[in-house]
Design a protein around this motif. Structure first.
Motif, short mmCIF file in Angstrom:
data_model
loop_
_atom_site.label_atom_id
_atom_site.label_comp_id
_atom_site.label_asym_id
_atom_site.label_seq_id
_atom_site.Cartn_x
_atom_site.Cartn_y
_atom_site.Cartn_z
N LEU A 139 20.91 5.46 17.66
CA LEU A 139 22.22 5.98 17.32
C LEU A 139 22.25 7.51 17.32
N ARG A 140 21.11 8.13 17.01
CA ARG A 140 21.09 9.59 16.91
C ARG A 140 20.81 10.27 18.24
N SER A 141 19.97 9.65 19.08
CA SER A 141 19.61 10.33 20.33
C SER A 141 19.58 9.42 21.55
N GLY A 142 19.32 8.14 21.38
CA GLY A 142 19.22 7.25 22.54
C GLY A 142 20.49 7.19 23.36
N LEU A 143 21.63 7.09 22.67
CA LEU A 143 22.91 7.08 23.39
C LEU A 143 23.21 8.44 24.01
N ALA A 144 22.93 9.50 23.27
CA ALA A 144 23.24 10.85 23.76
C ALA A 144 22.42 11.19 24.99
N GLU A 145 21.18 10.73 25.05
CA GLU A 145 20.30 11.06 26.16
C GLU A 145 20.41 10.07 27.31
N GLY A 146 21.27 9.07 27.18
CA GLY A 146 21.48 8.11 28.26
C GLY A 146 20.38 7.08 28.39
N VAL A 151 25.68 0.16 22.38
CA VAL A 151 25.24 -0.59 21.20
C VAL A 151 26.26 -1.69 20.97
N VAL A 152 25.77 -2.91 20.85
CA VAL A 152 26.64 -4.08 20.77
C VAL A 152 26.32 -4.86 19.50
N HIS A 282 28.55 6.57 23.70
CA HIS A 282 28.60 8.03 23.57
C HIS A 282 29.76 8.59 24.39
N GLY A 283 30.46 9.57 23.81
CA GLY A 283 31.59 10.16 24.50
C GLY A 283 31.24 10.83 25.82
N LEU A 284 29.98 11.28 25.96
CA LEU A 284 29.57 11.90 27.22
C LEU A 284 29.73 10.97 28.41
N TYR A 285 29.55 9.67 28.16
CA TYR A 285 29.52 8.70 29.25
C TYR A 285 30.75 7.80 29.26
#
Length: 309
Positions: A139-146, A151-152, A282-285
């Motif tokens: 939640l802190r970095s896995g989503l941000a770093e792609g 997360v489901v 993540h909003g980036l993607y």
């Protein structure tokens, strides 16, 4: 100050049209501009480049050596811009070999994922999926770093980074599970009987419903007696099958265990909250075609499953 900072990049198309047409009127028509507007642009080009660029001769307008040297470079620059600014290629699930990573709960993996994957493979036979645990690191970095696409399954999680997007996904009622030979538990439980029973609960490592149940009880000044906290439903259900304890879990998972273990479903006390699951990305993607397609598949799956009925 660099030349680029002082240069209007809109003039590059004007320059190319003028060099190729070698005629102000034809260049204006090509660019859908008026002749005065094109003449003004040519004056700006001459000032910016400190060169006449086009010179009248008996044979017509001719580019200067500086203009001839610039033309292939300007063409290349425009081609790079066209390529870079073009919309991304659409995601074609029928031909894609994309690899997705979904962080999820064992409820989704055990109960919903097999049917979801079967439908997904019919539409996208070349894709691959990987299931990961929901952790704070995800939640802190896995989503941000792609490293994780989506997360489901957890319930709404508070305190997430602002750039993470949560949206409701599926809901399901919670029921109780007891051993078939547990004579102390009938077909249904009152609130008093529920809190009096020893219970097995899931460790709340992913914001799942265990916290919701305890919060619901606390709002009434009550608490339950948890004798074991486990990391997955199967381990917890096996404890229930061999003890006097009960557990709370989603109905479809309870029905699955009732066919595998000597356990039975028990109606929970009135007012027990439902499991309300989320999708988190993540909003980036948000606009990346593969991730957007995966989210749509999950939303469609929820609708087809009648998850909100």
């Amino acid at each position: 100050m660099s030349a680029l900072r002082r240069f209007d990049l809109n003039l590059l198309r004007v320059f190319t049209a003028l060099m190729e047409e070698r005629h102000v009127t034809r260049a204006a028509e090509r660019l859908h501009l008026s002749q005065p507007a094109l003449s003004h642009a040519l004056r700006r080009l001459r000032e910016a480049l400190d060169d006449p660029l086009l010179v009248k001769t008996e044979a017509g307008m001719r580019p200067t050596p500086r203009a001839e040297a610039l033309l292939p470079r300007v063409r290349q620059a425009l081609a790079l811009l066209e390529t870079g600014l073009a919309p991304p290629a659409p995601f074609d699930p029928a031909t894609s070999a994309h690899h997705f990573v979904i962080a999820t709960t064992d409820y989704f993996e055990e109960v919903l994922y097999p049917a979801f994957l079967a439908g997904l493979r019919r539409r996208a036979p070349g894709i691959t999926l990987e299931i990961a645990l929901i952790t704070d690191e995800v939640l802190r970095s896995g989503l941000a770093e792609g490293r994780v696409d989506l997360v489901v399954g957890p319930e709404a999680v508070s305190g997430l980074p602002a750039e993470l997007v949560q949206r409701p996904w599926m809901g399901e009622e919670l029921v109780c599970l007891a051993a078939r030979d547990n004579a102390a538990v009938g077909e249904a439980l009152s609130l008093e009987a529920f809190v009096a029973c020893p219970q097995v609960a899931l460790a709340d490592i992913s914001g799942l419903h265990a916290g919701r149940v305890d919060t619901w009880l606390a709002s009434q000044g009550l608490s339950r007696r948890v004798i074991s906290q486990n990391l997955n439903y199967m381990a917890a259900a096996r404890i229930v099958a061999g003890s006097e304890a009960l557990m709370v879990l989603p109905r479809r998972m309870a029905e699955l265990f009732a066919g595998l273990l000597p356990v039975r479903l028990v109606t929970p006390p009135p007012g027990l909250p439902r499991l309300e699951m989320q999708l988190i990305h993540h909003g980036l993607y948000a606009n990346e075609a593969p991730q957007a397609w995966l989210r749509r598949q999950l939303l469609d799956f929820a609708g087809e499953s009648g998850a909100w009925e």
